[in-house]
Scaffold this motif. Sequence first.
Motif, PDB file in Angstrom:
ATOM      1  N   UNK A 153       0.743  -1.385  -0.075  1.00  0.00           N
ATOM      2  CA  UNK A 153       0.015  -0.051  -0.070  1.00  0.00           C
ATOM      3  C   UNK A 153       0.921   1.131  -0.122  1.00  0.00           C
ATOM      4  N   UNK A 154       2.301   1.316   0.285  1.00  0.00           N
ATOM      5  CA  UNK A 154       2.932   2.198   0.392  1.00  0.00           C
ATOM      6  C   UNK A 154       3.595   2.752  -1.097  1.00  0.00           C
ATOM      7  N   UNK A 155       3.547   1.626  -2.082  1.00  0.00           N
ATOM      8  CA  UNK A 155       4.325   1.827  -3.283  1.00  0.00           C
ATOM      9  C   UNK A 155       3.579   2.945  -4.171  1.00  0.00           C
ATOM     10  N   UNK A 156       4.482   3.993  -4.359  1.00  0.00           N
ATOM     11  CA  UNK A 156       3.806   4.860  -5.248  1.00  0.00           C
ATOM     12  C   UNK A 156       4.155   4.776  -6.805  1.00  0.00           C
ATOM     13  N   UNK A 157       5.483   4.298  -6.887  1.00  0.00           N
ATOM     14  CA  UNK A 157       5.630   4.171  -8.354  1.00  0.00           C
ATOM     15  C   UNK A 157       6.959   3.152  -8.480  1.00  0.00           C
ATOM     16  N   UNK A 158       7.117   2.504  -9.728  1.00  0.00           N
ATOM     17  CA  UNK A 158       8.114   1.617  -9.995  1.00  0.00           C
ATOM     18  C   UNK A 158       8.876   2.520 -11.012  1.00  0.00           C
ATOM     19  N   UNK A 159      10.146   2.634 -10.972  1.00  0.00           N
ATOM     20  CA  UNK A 159      10.989   3.347 -11.507  1.00  0.00           C
ATOM     21  C   UNK A 159      12.422   2.785 -12.051  1.00  0.00           C
ATOM     22  N   UNK A 160      12.906   2.940 -13.410  1.00  0.00           N
ATOM     23  CA  UNK A 160      13.964   2.291 -13.709  1.00  0.00           C
ATOM     24  C   UNK A 160      15.277   3.196 -12.980  1.00  0.00           C
ATOM     25  N   UNK A 161      16.269   2.430 -12.795  1.00  0.00           N
ATOM     26  CA  UNK A 161      17.613   2.915 -12.344  1.00  0.00           C
ATOM     27  C   UNK A 161      18.720   2.999 -13.400  1.00  0.00           C
ATOM     28  N   UNK A 162      19.363   4.374 -13.436  1.00  0.00           N
ATOM     29  CA  UNK A 162      20.162   4.592 -14.292  1.00  0.00           C
ATOM     30  C   UNK A 162      21.450   3.803 -14.175  1.00  0.00           C
ATOM     31  N   UNK A 163      22.116   3.244 -15.270  1.00  0.00           N
ATOM     32  CA  UNK A 163      23.107   2.246 -14.938  1.00  0.00           C
ATOM     33  C   UNK A 163      24.356   3.266 -14.250  1.00  0.00           C
ATOM     34  N   UNK A 164      25.146   2.713 -13.428  1.00  0.00           N
ATOM     35  CA  UNK A 164      26.272   3.290 -12.772  1.00  0.00           C
ATOM     36  C   UNK A 164      27.441   3.586 -13.688  1.00  0.00           C
ATOM     37  N   UNK A 165      27.622   2.934 -14.905  1.00  0.00           N
ATOM     38  CA  UNK A 165      28.489   2.954 -15.777  1.00  0.00           C
ATOM     39  C   UNK A 165      28.213   3.719 -16.972  1.00  0.00           C
TER      40      UNK A 165
END
Length: 234
Positions: free
Chosen positions: A178-190
């Motif tokens: 119930x706390x999840x507001x969004x699912x996002x992609x994470x930019x690659x570190x490299x």
Amino acid sequence: MKTNRSWIYGLLAIFLSLILFFYASTSQYQTQARTSGDIATETYTNTIKGVPLVLRYDSEKYFVSGFASEVNIDLSSSNRVLLSTETQESSRTFRIVLDLTKESPGLVEVPVTVEHLTSGVTAKVDPATISGTIGLKKSKTFKIDLASFLSQLPNGADVQLADGDREVTVTTNEDLLNQIAAVRMVLPDDWGTTKNYNGEVSLQALDVSGEVVPSVIEPETIAIRIQLKTEEKK
């Protein structure tokens, strides 16, 4: 008279011999006892850091979060061979277990146990207890928040991903879901923001404050292509 004296001297000699014999025997026994005692009480200890912790629970029914994944352990034994065997990861027989099977949902603190430890070796685990949360397992489908990902890229950048990768399934417990507001992609570190990218990116479930919500996302990563805008020459 001389005969009587000789007889008395003989008795004294025998008596003194017996005293010396018993004294020597007693001293030898005490020395052996002390030596045996010293050997028995000599103990060797090895400390192992980062030993994996096994969580025992009904994974079909519950989702657990907040529990440590590793612990430290002190192994002690008077037998160096046994101690060495249990110290080496490739030959040890024991495992560290956190048994949650008798716990109710909610925040719990559970003692850590050592199973299948070789006889003759003792163990002390640090920490001795571990806290975490047990909750009923729930899953939900979310659309990936592409807009927030684009906002992190240079102006004019284009992101491409397959239609089938625009939705994911998130599994966690009821309260966290119930706390999840969004699912996002994470930019690659490299990845540098001055070049195109074609590869995998990981995903995170976030609450309204942008904090990561403990969860399992399926799939864990998706394939994307980032095409940067090329400046036209005048």
